[in-house]
Scaffold this motif. Structure first.
Motif, PDB file in Angstrom:
ATOM      1  N   GLY A 187       0.802  -1.209   0.000  1.00 43.04           N
ATOM      2  CA  GLY A 187       0.000   0.000   0.000  1.00 43.04           C
ATOM      3  C   GLY A 187       0.833   1.256   0.000  1.00 43.04           C
ATOM      4  N   PRO A 196      -0.055   4.949   5.198  1.00 38.08           N
ATOM      5  CA  PRO A 196       0.711   4.590   6.394  1.00 38.08           C
ATOM      6  C   PRO A 196       0.125   3.423   7.170  1.00 38.08           C
ATOM      7  CG  PRO A 196      -0.562   6.575   6.780  1.00 38.08           C
ATOM      8  CD  PRO A 196      -0.723   6.251   5.319  1.00 38.08           C
ATOM      9  N   GLY A 197      -1.046   2.947   6.804  1.00 33.16           N
ATOM     10  CA  GLY A 197      -1.626   1.824   7.523  1.00 33.16           C
ATOM     11  C   GLY A 197      -1.266   0.469   6.966  1.00 33.16           C
ATOM     12  N   SER A 198      -0.459   0.440   5.912  1.00 29.94           N
ATOM     13  CA  SER A 198      -0.111  -0.834   5.287  1.00 29.94           C
ATOM     14  C   SER A 198       1.033  -1.504   6.036  1.00 29.94           C
ATOM     15  CB  SER A 198       0.312  -0.597   3.837  1.00 29.94           C
ATOM     16  OG  SER A 198      -0.740   0.001   3.111  1.00 29.94           O
ATOM     17  N   PRO A 199       0.841  -2.741   6.493  1.00 34.09           N
ATOM     18  CA  PRO A 199       1.920  -3.437   7.210  1.00 34.09           C
ATOM     19  C   PRO A 199       3.110  -3.695   6.306  1.00 34.09           C
ATOM     20  CG  PRO A 199      -0.199  -4.516   7.547  1.00 34.09           C
ATOM     21  CD  PRO A 199      -0.394  -3.523   6.445  1.00 34.09           C
ATOM     22  N   LEU A 200       4.279  -3.741   6.919  1.00 34.29           N
ATOM     23  CA  LEU A 200       5.500  -4.076   6.199  1.00 34.29           C
ATOM     24  C   LEU A 200       5.757  -5.574   6.292  1.00 34.29           C
ATOM     25  CD1 LEU A 200       5.822  -1.012   6.337  1.00 34.29           C
ATOM     26  CD2 LEU A 200       8.230  -1.356   6.881  1.00 34.29           C
TER      27      LEU A 200
END
Lengths: 114, 115
Positions: B97, B100-104
């Motif tokens: 994504g 900023p809410g997309s996990p790494l």
């Protein structure tokens, strides 16, 4: 600027007991909060995140975390610890508009004693 | 499916030599990050690539460090004239994504030891 504090370098808990790993944050605007876990010689694995909505977030392996806006905290919890939960846990924060995204805490080593 | 792949897993080099660390992100992930993890320390952000945008290089500790991402996929982190303080685990992560809410998703890292 945004920052994360994990006040405990090490947490020891007996197997079967509840565990808490503490995290506090500082960020302007609404935070996006994450917990990651790192097992030995591995990269970090995503556990759970808070974006919006219910303050209690449930994640993988029975972990949950509670977002507390007034205390700017996002503590990780589990009702009954397992020896296999022993690992290094990282809290992280980001905010809308941050191109760099995540800022990580320094990590907390959790040891669950049999 | 395949996760983030990093190579080599371990690298020992002599002080003053150059090293290249490679990262293969998850296919289709537009965002790619490099972090450094020193013993007993947290994760130190190094550089961030997002699509075709100019990379955020603000975390690179010195001009001996550089990174590139070719074709929006594979990335190489280069450290020139290595110093002993460069010894650390270098972690690569990718994300699907742009928000900023997309996990790494992290690779297992490259452990660099400079002797």
């Amino acid at each position: 600027a945004q920052s994360v504090a994990q006040p405990e370098d090490q947490v020891n808990v007996a197997e079967g007991n509840p565990l808490t790993v503490k995290c506090t944050y500082s960020v302007s605007g609404n935070p996006y909060l994450f917990w990651y876990v790192q097992y030995p010689n591995r990269g970090l694995q995503f556990l759970l995140k808070y974006i919006t909505g219910d303050n209690l977030v449930k994640g993988s392996y029975g972990f949950e975390a509670e977002f507390n806006k007034s205390q700017t905290s996002f503590h990780l919890k589990k009702p009954s610890a397992l020896v296999s939960d022993s690992a290094l846990y990282f809290c992280a924060v980001s905010r809308l508009g941050s191109a760099r995204q995540l800022t990580f805490g320094s990590g907390t080593q959790l040891t669950v004693l049999p | 499916g395949a996760g983030v792949s990093q190579s080599p897993s371990n690298k020992v080099t002599e002080k003053g030599k150059d090293v290249e660390l490679r990262c293969d992100p998850i296919s289709g992930h537009t965002a790619l990050y490099w972090y450094r993890q020193s013993l007993g320390q947290g994760l130190e952000f190094l550089i961030y690539f997002q699509g075709n945008s100019a990379p955020d290089k603000s975390g690179l500790p010195s001009d001996r460090f550089s990174a590139e991402r070719t074709g929006g996929s594979v990335s190489t982190l280069t450290i020139q004239r290595t110093q002993q303080e460069d010894s650390a685990v270098y972690l690569c992560a990718s994300s699907s994504g742009t928000g900023p809410g997309s996990p790494l998703h992290f690779g297992n890292g490259t452990r660099l030891t400079v002797t």
